[in-house]
Design an enzyme around this catalytic site. Structure first.
Site, short mmCIF file in Angstrom:
data_model
loop_
_atom_site.label_atom_id
_atom_site.label_comp_id
_atom_site.label_asym_id
_atom_site.label_seq_id
_atom_site.Cartn_x
_atom_site.Cartn_y
_atom_site.Cartn_z
N CYS A 94 45.30 34.93 47.32
CA CYS A 94 45.08 34.57 48.73
C CYS A 94 45.44 35.75 49.64
CB CYS A 94 45.89 33.34 49.11
SG CYS A 94 47.69 33.56 49.00
N GLU B 237 50.92 34.48 40.95
CA GLU B 237 51.12 35.92 40.88
C GLU B 237 52.57 36.29 41.22
OE1 GLU B 237 47.15 35.31 43.13
OE2 GLU B 237 48.96 34.16 42.64
N GLY C 283 33.13 -2.30 39.20
CA GLY C 283 32.06 -2.96 38.48
C GLY C 283 30.70 -2.39 38.81
N TRP D 30 37.38 -7.38 25.66
CA TRP D 30 37.17 -5.94 25.60
C TRP D 30 35.86 -5.60 24.90
CZ3 TRP D 30 40.38 -3.88 28.81
CH2 TRP D 30 41.67 -4.38 28.94
#
Length: 358
Positions: free
Chosen positions: A82, A59, A292, A189
């Site tokens: 705030c 702002e 994993g 992969w």
């Protein structure tokens, strides 16, 4: 008070504020990303966003670029202003001095120091404040921050790559031969190069990437962002959960490419909740769990998964290591996922979903 009704123009200007907010992604921690737009006569006359923690908020930056004063303008801001003093002063003070005719707020600030107080103060001073324009989108932009301030832990995304029948790796006996240079299994992969590039995009939007010691020993991953469209202000923190046995000192996670934090527990595996507490204390608001099956199972068992991102390859193994092990939640207490989004990534699919709460 009746809920505010927003026009198509309101939504358009708030979307612009959201786009501005994203420019601060990765540099505002521990603050949330926020964007602001000032409109006069249906045209944008000033813009701003929160660039960096400790610097002016959105702002303030927008109003600083405004000529002719804010009287008669409408300001759009993605998050409630705030009303307390932190590293900067209250944004409400600046808004009260500028006095725009109307303030449109995307969502309230989940921080207990702010939540509702900024809006209330501005309304008491006679400024029209309408709350809830693109509320879901604005809340999503600060979701990790909201979890961090409310639960004192980071948001957790569980990421995995699996075959269509649910395996993340072949059995040890079926793995390829050892790489002669590294003495470790050669990379095998599951997913395509396109999917692996998309995984780097996921890394780029998280504060930290977490694996277990087993992944470091078996795969020696770098855990860095190397293939992302967006320019990173910094590499994510690499986090390794270690147990009784020391990690290889020459592992890639200890190279200078990115910072690394090792969280140890001499009794064995590090409990996920303890790991998240340590990360939260360091200001980490989002973590991508790439470990994993055992790490995935531990986070699932603890109920500490907020969303999932699973790459599925059009392959069948018929056996191997499943996506998660050791969780063993009863079916009645399974983590339920919200609507699943499916996107094609090369020949693979990316499935993403939030864990449903409550």
């Amino acid at each position: 008070m009746k809920p505010a009704v927003f026009s198509a123009a309101d939504a358009r200007f708030m979307r612009r504020a959201l786009a501005l907010a994203e420019r601060g992604r990765g540099t505002t921690q521990p603050n949330p990303v926020v964007g602001a737009v000032v409109v006069r006569g249906g045209r944008v006359v000033a813009e701003g966003y929160h660039r960096k923690a400790g610097e002016a908020h959105a702002e303030v930056n927008a109003l600083a670029r405004l000529s002719g004063g804010a009287h008669g303008t409408t300001m759009y801001v993605t998050l409630e202003p705030c009303n307390h003093t932190g590293r900067t002063g209250p944004c409400t003070e600046v808004l009260l001095a500028a006095r725009p005719a109307r303030l449109v707020v995307g969502c309230r600030d989940p921080n207990p120091l702010v939540d509702g107080r900024g809006i209330a103060r501005l309304r008491r001073a006679g400024i029209r404040v309408d709350v809830g324009c693109l509320e879901a989108e604005c809340a999503a932009a600060i979701r990790a921050y909201a979890i961090w301030v409310r639960e004192r832990r980071p948001l957790v995304t569980l990421k995995a790559a699996a075959t269509l029948d649910g395996f993340i790796a072949a059995r040890a006996a079926a793995r390829p031969k050892m790489d002669k240079k590294t003495g470790k299994p050669a990379p095998a992969w599951i997913t395509s190069p396109e999917a692996r590039a998309a995984a780097h995009e996921l890394r780029a939007v998280h504060d930290a990437i977490l694996v277990g010691a087993g992944t470091v020993r078996a795969d020696d991953p770098r855990l860095t962002v190397r293939h992302a469209r967006r320019r990173l202000p910094r590499q994510p923190l690499r986090v390794v959960l270690a147990g009784r046995h020391p990690l290889p000192p020459d592992a890639h996670v200890f190279d200078p490419a990115a910072p690394t934090l090792t969280i140890e527990d001499p009794r064995g595996r590090v409990p996920p909740r303890r790991a998240l507490e340590v990360l939260a204390a360091r200001g980490v608001q989002s973590v991508l769990v790439e470990g994993g099956a055992a790490i995935a199972g531990a986070f699932i068992a603890a109920g500490l998964v907020d969303r999932v991102a699973v790459f599925v390859a059009p392959k069948l193994l018929g056996g191997g290591l499943g996506l998660a092990t050791g969780g063993d939640r009863p079916l009645a207490r399974a983590l339920r996922l919200g609507p699943i989004s499916v996107a094609a990534v090369g020949p693979d699919l990316l499935l993403t979903a939030d864990v449903a709460r409550g």
